[in-house]
Design a protein around this motif. Structure first.
Motif, short mmCIF file in Angstrom:
data_model
loop_
_atom_site.label_atom_id
_atom_site.label_comp_id
_atom_site.label_asym_id
_atom_site.label_seq_id
_atom_site.Cartn_x
_atom_site.Cartn_y
_atom_site.Cartn_z
N GLU A 30 5.34 2.67 -0.16
CA GLU A 30 6.35 3.22 0.73
C GLU A 30 7.39 2.13 1.06
O GLU A 30 7.02 0.97 1.27
CB GLU A 30 5.68 3.71 2.02
CG GLU A 30 6.62 4.40 2.98
CD GLU A 30 6.00 4.59 4.36
OE1 GLU A 30 6.74 4.80 5.32
OE2 GLU A 30 4.75 4.51 4.47
N LEU A 63 9.61 -10.10 9.95
CA LEU A 63 8.84 -8.90 9.60
C LEU A 63 8.80 -8.72 8.08
O LEU A 63 7.75 -8.43 7.51
CB LEU A 63 9.43 -7.67 10.29
CG LEU A 63 8.67 -6.36 10.04
CD1 LEU A 63 7.23 -6.47 10.50
CD2 LEU A 63 9.35 -5.21 10.76
N SER A 107 13.49 3.90 10.85
CA SER A 107 13.49 2.50 10.45
C SER A 107 12.87 1.67 11.58
O SER A 107 12.85 2.11 12.73
CB SER A 107 14.91 2.02 10.17
OG SER A 107 15.72 2.26 11.29
N ARG A 108 12.36 0.50 11.25
CA ARG A 108 11.84 -0.39 12.28
C ARG A 108 13.01 -1.19 12.80
O ARG A 108 13.56 -2.02 12.08
CB ARG A 108 10.77 -1.34 11.72
CG ARG A 108 9.38 -0.75 11.65
CD ARG A 108 9.30 0.29 10.57
NE ARG A 108 7.99 0.93 10.51
CZ ARG A 108 7.72 1.98 9.75
NH1 ARG A 108 8.65 2.54 9.03
NH2 ARG A 108 6.52 2.49 9.73
N ASP A 109 13.39 -0.94 14.04
CA ASP A 109 14.62 -1.54 14.56
C ASP A 109 14.29 -2.82 15.33
O ASP A 109 13.82 -2.76 16.46
CB ASP A 109 15.34 -0.55 15.47
CG ASP A 109 15.65 0.75 14.73
OD1 ASP A 109 15.75 0.70 13.49
OD2 ASP A 109 15.78 1.79 15.39
N MET A 110 14.58 -3.94 14.71
CA MET A 110 14.24 -5.22 15.32
C MET A 110 15.33 -5.65 16.28
O MET A 110 16.48 -5.23 16.18
CB MET A 110 14.06 -6.29 14.24
CG MET A 110 12.90 -6.00 13.31
SD MET A 110 11.32 -6.13 14.17
CE MET A 110 10.79 -4.44 14.17
N GLN A 152 0.82 -1.20 0.00
CA GLN A 152 0.00 0.00 0.00
C GLN A 152 0.85 1.25 0.00
O GLN A 152 1.75 1.39 0.83
CB GLN A 152 -0.90 0.00 1.23
CG GLN A 152 -2.15 -0.81 1.06
CD GLN A 152 -2.96 -0.35 -0.14
OE1 GLN A 152 -3.12 0.84 -0.37
NE2 GLN A 152 -3.46 -1.31 -0.92
N CYS A 189 5.85 -4.28 1.78
CA CYS A 189 6.64 -3.07 1.49
C CYS A 189 8.05 -3.11 2.05
O CYS A 189 8.80 -2.16 1.87
CB CYS A 189 5.95 -1.85 2.09
SG CYS A 189 4.28 -1.60 1.54
N ILE A 237 9.39 0.28 3.53
CA ILE A 237 9.44 0.09 4.98
C ILE A 237 10.84 -0.44 5.32
O ILE A 237 11.16 -1.59 5.01
CB ILE A 237 8.36 -0.91 5.44
CG1 ILE A 237 6.96 -0.38 5.12
CG2 ILE A 237 8.51 -1.21 6.93
CD1 ILE A 237 6.51 0.76 5.98
N ASP A 273 13.97 -11.72 13.81
CA ASP A 273 12.84 -10.80 13.78
C ASP A 273 12.80 -10.01 12.48
O ASP A 273 11.72 -9.73 11.95
CB ASP A 273 12.90 -9.83 14.96
CG ASP A 273 12.70 -10.53 16.29
OD1 ASP A 273 12.34 -11.73 16.25
OD2 ASP A 273 12.90 -9.90 17.34
N ASN A 316 6.32 -10.94 6.37
CA ASN A 316 4.91 -10.59 6.52
C ASN A 316 4.54 -9.22 6.00
O ASN A 316 3.39 -8.80 6.14
CB ASN A 316 4.52 -10.66 8.00
CG ASN A 316 4.54 -12.08 8.51
OD1 ASN A 316 4.06 -12.98 7.84
ND2 ASN A 316 5.14 -12.28 9.67
N THR A 317 5.49 -8.48 5.46
CA THR A 317 5.22 -7.10 5.07
C THR A 317 5.67 -6.88 3.64
O THR A 317 6.87 -6.92 3.34
CB THR A 317 5.97 -6.13 6.01
OG1 THR A 317 5.75 -6.54 7.36
CG2 THR A 317 5.48 -4.72 5.83
#
Lengths: 296, 323
Positions: A158, A201, A189-192, A155, A207, A160, A197, A204-205
């Motif tokens: 973008e 992520l 950023s998404r910091d795992m 969607q 983007c 990610i 992890d 499942n994502t």
């Protein structure tokens, strides 16, 4: 009565302990000091534990503290084996020589980072410049359109960004190799918190893009081929390309000894480089020094 | 000694039997096993009673000690509260702005309260005022069971189930965001809020309800006009404790928020919480470094905030008890 029972039980529990203590006083017991890199510390510990079953007369004391700490201890002669996730510097070699020994280098494995995207992402390769535009501070790539692709199921298109917490070795190595030593990561950023992890992520994502150890790959994510500059040919991440050095984001992991190792130290290093030892490093998420076949 | 006397056998009160000398008193003071057990338990209960205070003080002293070198050294109050740049490991220019983390924690807690307040107050009113017999007992057990789910399990639900669900339902690029973490945190905070709110409703005397019903009020009118206003303080305390729970929760928000440093502008943005930052970074930080001190400074801030929230809740509850 109850108290008495407890005391008896306690004494009974102590018995095997004291038996064990007596056994370890045997004359042939050797303790090897192994210190250094935090990247390697988990693997080093796994090796030390497994080796207890191979040769119970050799105990390996593993400590972390960083590659620099390990090499400093090697210079001071307080360790038998130093772990390092970087190669020893010339100045350090001189220091070891000054202390009367020649450092001997062993490459015990590779830490290869793969760049992962979602399985539906049409991208197949990416260059360092593009990665820096995505991850680096001041980088301009925010949408997949900036890479001239459209990701199905994503969607808004973008990008990610999935990254790691800021004090992990993986974070630091990716920064150094891709962004350069002084450029920071772009915030947001998404910091795992773990290598796995990141892959979960991304899986499942639609983007998402993320970097993580090669060994964490699953069937549901895609690994991108990596090119150092946009027009050079991209290299597929694999254990082979990590071993032959053609894959650009793999770093060798080292163990150093003072002089040619002998006795228990040599046996231990030989065992680490054996099929069995190399299977353990593979299991811990790093690339072994050569192809190994490990049962499941 | 005084208390020991109280459990002595009935004393002989004739004048000549009243002990006057030290020796007589010694003779009366029988130190048998029961006496020692009694003393021992007294001490144990006393230690139990003050241990909470000792631990809280100890923890506060510890985090302050670890954080103080940063607070007095590198710390910049303006940067800490106004900059969203949390880049403690930057090679070129480390910055310690906690604004994004504070906003992250606040937004997730706020979302959690939006979910938890209607749920828990509704549940408390139903359990306390409407449900009877078996239904009531079963509901109470179920609510308490909800509180027993470990936070890492909630976090896992957020990471693996809610993420894909939110992506599909709302057509957003990523499901690890304020909405996800807020929903999960709301469900986590709801049981304790329900339990406390129900206690508050139960504390309203039945005479109030009977009086209202005698004057012809309907059930709903009784609850809305009589019971809820009377239980107001307890309900506020329940909400505040829920907020405290939200502020302090770590594992679930670490996993469900996306752990991303940014000032959110919608419910679907990823954020990062104060607690999660400490949890993720402390383990691999060199002891005594600025980064280490900065994390403890976050800890001091969190401690103060939750302490104030819990203290307020406690004072509010005490307010109703006194009446």
């Amino acid at each position: 009565m109850n108290t008495l029972n407890r005391i008896t039980l306690f004494l009974l529990l102590l018995l095997p302990l004291s038996g064990c203590g007596g056994g370890s006083d045997g004359p042939s017991r050797v303790v090897l000091e192994n210190k250094g890199s935090d990247t390697l510390v988990n693997v080093a510990q796994a090796w030390a534990e497994a080796y207890r079953g191979i040769n119970p007369n050799v105990a390996i004391a593993v400590t972390g503290g960083g590659s620099g700490t390990g090499i400093a201890a090697l210079i001071n002669g307080t360790v038998d084996i130093a772990n390092s996730s970087r190669s020893i510097k010339d100045s350090e070699i001189d220091q070891v020589r000054a202390a009367g020994a020649e450092p001997v280098e062993y490459i015990v494995g590779f830490d290869a980072l793969a760049v992962y995207v979602h399985g539906d992402n049409p991208l197949t390769s990416i260059s360092f410049d593009q990665l820096a535009e995505i991850y680096g501070e001041g980088g301009t790539y925010e949408n997949w359109a900036d890479l001239d692709i459209e990701v199905p199921g994503c969607q808004g298109q973008e990008i990610i960004r999935v990254s790691r917490q800021n004090n992990s070795g993986t974070y630091a190595y990716f920064q150094e190799a891709v962004l350069g030593a002084t450029r920071d990561f772009k915030l947001g950023s998404r910091d795992m918190h773990g290598s796995k992890d990141v892959v979960d992520l991304v899986e499942n994502t639609a983007c998402a893009i993320g970097y993580s150890g090669l060994a964490y790959a699953t069937d549901h994510v895609k690994m991108l081929d990596i090119a150092t500059v946009s027009d050079s040919s991209a290299v597929m991440p694999s254990v082979e390309s990590a071993i032959d050095g053609s894959y650009p984001i793999a770093r060798p992991l080292f163990m150093y000894t003072r002089g040619e190792p002998t006795g228990a130290t040599k046996e231990y290093l030989d065992w680490i480089l054996s099929e069995e030892g190399q299977c353990i490093i593979l299991e811990k998420g790093y690339a072994p020094v050569r192809q190994v076949s490990c049962g499941a | 000694m005084k208390q020991t006397r109280l459990i002595m056998p009935t004393p002989d009160l004739s004048p000549e039997a009243i002990p006057t000398t030290h020796a007589d008193l010694e003779a009366l003071d029988r130190r048998d096993l029961a006496w020692y057990v009694d003393k021992g338990l007294q001490v144990a209960i006393f230690i139990g009673g003050i241990s909470a205070i000792v631990f809280v003080l100890g923890i506060f002293v510890f985090i302050t000690k670890e954080g103080i070198s940063f607070v007095t050294g590198r710390f910049d109050l303006v940067e800490f509260f106004t900059s969203p740049r949390w880049l403690p490991t930057s090679n070129s220019n480390p910055t310690y702005g906690a604004l994004a983390l504070i906003v992250g924690t606040a937004s997730v807690t706020g979302m959690a309260m939006l979910v938890a307040i209607p749920f828990s107050l509704g549940a408390a009113i139903y359990i306390g005022e409407f449900a009877t017999g078996r239904t009531r007992e079963i509901l109470k057990v179920l609510v308490e069971l909800l509180a027993a789910i470990p936070s890492v399990v909630w976090g896992f639900i957020g990471l693996s189930i809610m993420n894909s669900l939110i992506i599909d339902l709302f057509n957003v690029p990523i499901g690890l965001n304020i909405l996800n973490a807020g929903l999960i945190l709301g469900l986590m905070a709801a049981p304790i809020m329900t339990t406390i709110a129900e206690d508050a409703l139960k504390a309203v005397p039945d005479e109030y309800r009977q009086a209202a019903e005698a004057m012809g009020a309907t059930r709903w009118q009784v609850i809305r006009r009589v019971v809820l206003p009377a239980a107001k303080n307890g309900l506020v305390a329940a909400v505040l404790l829920g907020v405290g729970r939200g502020f302090g929760e770590t594992m679930a928000v670490l996993m469900a928020t996306g752990h991303s440093i940014q000032i959110p502008d919608s419910l679907f943005d990823s954020v990062r919480a104060l607690t999660a930052t400490i949890a993720a970074e402390l383990g691999e930080t060199a002891v005594g470094s600025d980064h280490y001190g900065a994390l403890f400074t976050l800890g001091i801030f969190l401690f103060l905030v939750t302490f104030i929230i819990n203290l307020t809740a406690d004072l509010v509850v005490r307010g109703i008890r006194k009446k």
